[in-house]
Design a protein around this motif. Structure first.
Motif, short mmCIF file in Angstrom:
data_model
loop_
_atom_site.label_atom_id
_atom_site.label_comp_id
_atom_site.label_asym_id
_atom_site.label_seq_id
_atom_site.Cartn_x
_atom_site.Cartn_y
_atom_site.Cartn_z
N MET A 1 0.84 -1.20 0.00
CA MET A 1 0.00 0.00 0.00
C MET A 1 0.89 1.26 0.00
O MET A 1 1.88 1.30 0.72
N MET A 2 0.52 2.24 -0.81
CA MET A 2 1.28 3.50 -0.90
C MET A 2 1.27 4.22 0.45
O MET A 2 0.23 4.37 1.08
N GLN A 3 2.47 4.68 0.91
CA GLN A 3 2.53 5.45 2.16
C GLN A 3 2.06 6.88 1.90
O GLN A 3 2.14 7.36 0.78
N THR A 4 1.64 7.55 2.95
CA THR A 4 1.32 8.97 2.83
C THR A 4 2.09 9.75 3.91
O THR A 4 2.57 9.16 4.87
N GLU B 1 -2.47 15.40 3.43
CA GLU B 1 -1.89 14.05 3.43
C GLU B 1 -1.57 13.71 1.97
O GLU B 1 -2.47 13.72 1.12
N ARG B 2 -0.28 13.51 1.66
CA ARG B 2 0.14 13.30 0.27
C ARG B 2 0.81 11.94 0.11
O ARG B 2 1.56 11.52 1.00
N PRO B 3 0.61 11.27 -1.04
CA PRO B 3 1.28 9.98 -1.26
C PRO B 3 2.79 10.14 -1.41
O PRO B 3 3.25 11.16 -1.95
N VAL B 4 3.55 9.17 -0.92
CA VAL B 4 5.01 9.16 -1.08
C VAL B 4 5.39 7.81 -1.68
O VAL B 4 5.15 6.77 -1.06
N GLY B 5 5.99 7.83 -2.87
CA GLY B 5 6.29 6.57 -3.57
C GLY B 5 7.71 6.09 -3.33
O GLY B 5 8.35 6.42 -2.33
N ARG C 1 14.40 8.33 -0.61
CA ARG C 1 13.25 8.65 0.24
C ARG C 1 13.79 8.88 1.64
O ARG C 1 14.55 8.06 2.17
N ARG D 1 9.60 12.38 2.28
CA ARG D 1 9.48 12.75 0.87
C ARG D 1 10.47 11.94 0.04
O ARG D 1 11.44 11.40 0.57
#
Ligand code: NDP
Length: 327
Positions: free
Chosen positions: A1-4, A23-27, A35, A101
């Protein structure tokens, strides 16, 4: 699952209130990226210029140029950092006010174990700025004299100590008598309250009428003319900020009339664009801190969710030393 991650965003320019946490997605990091999970973020006056629209950006945009934390993942081609490393940076693009980030790795530096995350987040942008101002813009020698405005601020308190460690005479200015006392405690040889005193006159008195070799002026509009008037012939004016507003257009001929003065308008980001130069500037700064020539003064700490209050304090001239956002 994508982290935020909680990330400070502004959708329109304006006062501190335009800042909001989203709350933004972090890939995963791509080639040349890392990262990083932040432990603390640095607050800088450039963040105010960006938020207020003085330095235009595409909107909406994230904010913040500096942070310290732990490397969580490394993209292809990154050789100077590994997962689990403590790390710190001052870098573009803006977006450092966040929990975590993905970003380009070139300007991210390994953080020595004896420098805390908070100190790291407080010192990179301001400290590397002092590094280039003293050693690269116009290399200074022991005995040279510098007029340095806003001497009790983030860049200012580092500059006072750096000057003392290099045998440079630093005449500071600051907006209150308390701030002046702090600048002197940190190595300024004199400090003039530029809100209550005729400071160009005081600079002449302190230099026995000669004027200073170099002015480092980050206040801009309110101080520019007095700064030029404080220089000796052939002196160097380094205009590196606009806390009071941008310097209006002016007639270059004035530089000739005032004694063949030099004028430059540098930016940290040109200096650190090259990976190797950035890493070596960072090492020089770490050396100064580890040798205790420079102590990082964290005058204010705000939780990330209180970023609006932090911006309000910085802009209202209520801060001294560096300001950080805690995670
Ligand atoms: P500071 O902590 O120094 O805060 C700015 C200070 O500027 C204030 O505390 C205040 O000190 C002074 N100031 C004077 N006039 C005003 C005004 N009208 N409004 C607000 N503040 C004013 O910030 P930083 O250490 O983050 O940055 C210092 C300066 O250096 C900034 O101008 C910044 O843009 C510049 N800078 C430039 C860089 C470059 O490479 N070109 C890189 C890093 C910073 P007082 O109350 O004593 O007057």
């Amino acid at each position: 699952m994508m982290q935020t991650a909680r990330t400070v965003i502004f959708e329109q320019v304006g006062g501190p209130d335009v800042l909001e946490i989203q709350e933004r997605p972090v890939g995963e990091p791509g080639p040349g990226e890392v990262r990083i999970a932040h432990r603390a973020c640095g607050l800088n006056f450039i963040d105010v210029y960006q938020r207020s629209g003085l330095y235009p950006m595409d909107l909406p945009h994230a904010l913040g140029m500096e942070a310290a934390g732990v490397i969580e993942a490394v993209g292809d081609g990154v050789t100077h950092l590994r997962e689990g490393d403590r790390a710190v940076y001052a870098a573009t693009p803006p977006g450092a006010y966040c929990d975590m980030r993905v970003m380009p790795a070139a300007q991210v530096c390994p953080l020595p174990d004896d420098i805390s995350f908070e100190e790291g987040a407080a010192m990179m942008l301001q400290g590397m700025t002092v590094e280039y101002l003293f050693h690269r813009t116009t290399p200074l020698q022991p005995g040279d004299s510098v007029l340095f405005h806003a001497a009790a601020g983030g860049v200012g308190l580092i500059a006072c100590q750096w000057a003392r460690s290099e045998g440079i005479t630093l005449i500071g200015t600051a907006g209150t008598d308390e701030k002046c006392a702090l600048a002197v405690k940190n190595g300024a040889t004199h400090c003039v309250n530029y809100r209550t005193e005729d400071w160009p006159k005081r600079v002449r008195e302190v230099t026995q009428g000669r004027g200073v070799d170099v002015v480092m002026d980050s206040v801009g509009k309110d101080t520019f003319d007095g700064s030029l008037a404080s220089l000796k012939p052939l002196g160097m004016m380094i205009s590196f900020g606009n806390a009071s507003g941008p310097v209006p257009p002016f007639n270059l001929g004035v530089l000739g009339q005032m004694g063949s003065l030099k004028l430059t308008r540098p930016s940290l980001f040109t200096h650190i664009a090259d990976h190797e130069t950035c890493q070596s500037m960072a090492r020089h700064l770490f050396d100064k801190v580890q040798a205790k020539d420079v102590e990082i003064h964290i005058g204010q700490r705000f939780a990330l969710e209180h970023v609006v209050e932090a911006h309000r304090a910085l802009e209202a001239r209520e801060t001294t030393g560096s300001t950080i956002l805690t995670i």
